[in-house]
Design an enzyme around this catalytic site. Structure first.
Site: not given
Length: 294
Positions: A104, A269
């Site tokens: 990320d 995620h």
């Protein structure tokens, strides 16, 4: 959590980072994303530490690392500044060359580290990302709808007020974020961070820098023909939206990295929390055998 790892606060040149490190073998640094802290790696780091010396810092602005004053261009929270912190941290720990893994927002720091300090980075793994400049150049209505937070977080003052009015709801506490899913100590560390106004402001500065100085750095590298010198692994979570947005994720990275390969991980995620064993296998397969007592 992080059994056998040391917990320290290390001055890297005007900024003090909280860091855990442990293991044996070649060094690898793991860089978390938003809104996590280094503790997001608590299930992965011990698996890598059997063969590698693993370093897990809180990025500047995040967790319990320092939150320096910002400037009009938000450069103190740009990825170049964060990458400089990590380079100085690894030097302080005695590691002049090392592999770097980023997830990320941490993947942008990892990428900038490889671009700015090619002599130091032996291998780069990026999880659930493409370069910031690439993402913005390809931005369309779908991206603006699904990734609206990039543009909301870049606004002055308003996002701080919105998030701090109810941090638990904003960050999915009790829904996506639970002690059971994250691990109790990791969850507690994350929740302390998102309830701290200074941390929330600093995390938003990360995004403000992303739309300005970070994009400018990527665009300058692209114009100059600079690429990542070391081997690159691009991994994406199958239940995230990388493939929906970009199709061939490895293809997006190929102009930036001549030696690039890809891997899909069956996960949402937050892959380090949701699929740590599979992620560790993917990383070890890329990084190589490292150190082994056997």
């Amino acid at each position: 959590m992080f059994d056998g790892f040391a917990l320290e606060r290390i001055d890297v040149g005007g900024v003090v980072l909280r860091v855990r490190h442990g293991g044996h073998g070649p060094p690898v640094v793991l860089l978390h994303g938003h809104p996590r802290t280094h503790t997001t790696w608590h299930r992965v780091a011990p698996l890598l530490a059997e063969r590698y010396t693993v370093v897990c810092p809180d990025l500047r602005g995040y967790g319990e690392s320092d939150k320096p004053p910002t400037t009009a261009d938000h450069a103190p929270y740009g990825k170049r500044a964060m990458a400089g912190d990590v380079r100085a941290l690894m030097t302080a720990l005695g590691h002049e060359r090392f592999a770097v893994v980023g997830h990320d927002r941490g993947s942008y720091v990892a990428f900038r580290l490889a671009m700015d300090h090619p002599a130091a980075v032996t291998a780069l793994a990026v999880l659930d990302s493409v370069p910031i400049g690439e993402a913005l150049a390809r931005c369309d209505a779908e991206f603006a709808r699904d990734w609206y937070h990039w543009f909301f977080f870049a606004q002055p003052d308003i996002p701080e007020r919105a998030i701090l009015a109810d941090p638990d709801r904003w960050y999915g506490v009790g829904d996506r974020a639970t002690p059971e899913a994250m691990g109790a100590e990791n969850f507690a560390d994350f929740r302390r961070a998102v309830h701290d106004p200074a941390t929330v402001r600093a995390m938003l500065e990360d995004y403000r820098a992303g739309l300005g100085v970070d994009r400018a750095a990527d665009d300058a590298d692209r114009a100059a023909g600079r690429v990542v010198a070391c081997p690159v692994l691009v991994a994406w979570s199958t239940r995230d939206d990388m493939v929906d947005l970009y199709g061939d994720v490895v293809g997006v990275w190929r102009p930036w990295a001549p030696d690039v390969r890809g891997a899909a991980v069956e996960s949402g995620h937050h892959v380090a929390e949701e699929a740590p064993e599979q992620l560790a296998r993917v990383l070890l397969g890329f990084l190589g055998p490292g150190h082994s007592d056997g």
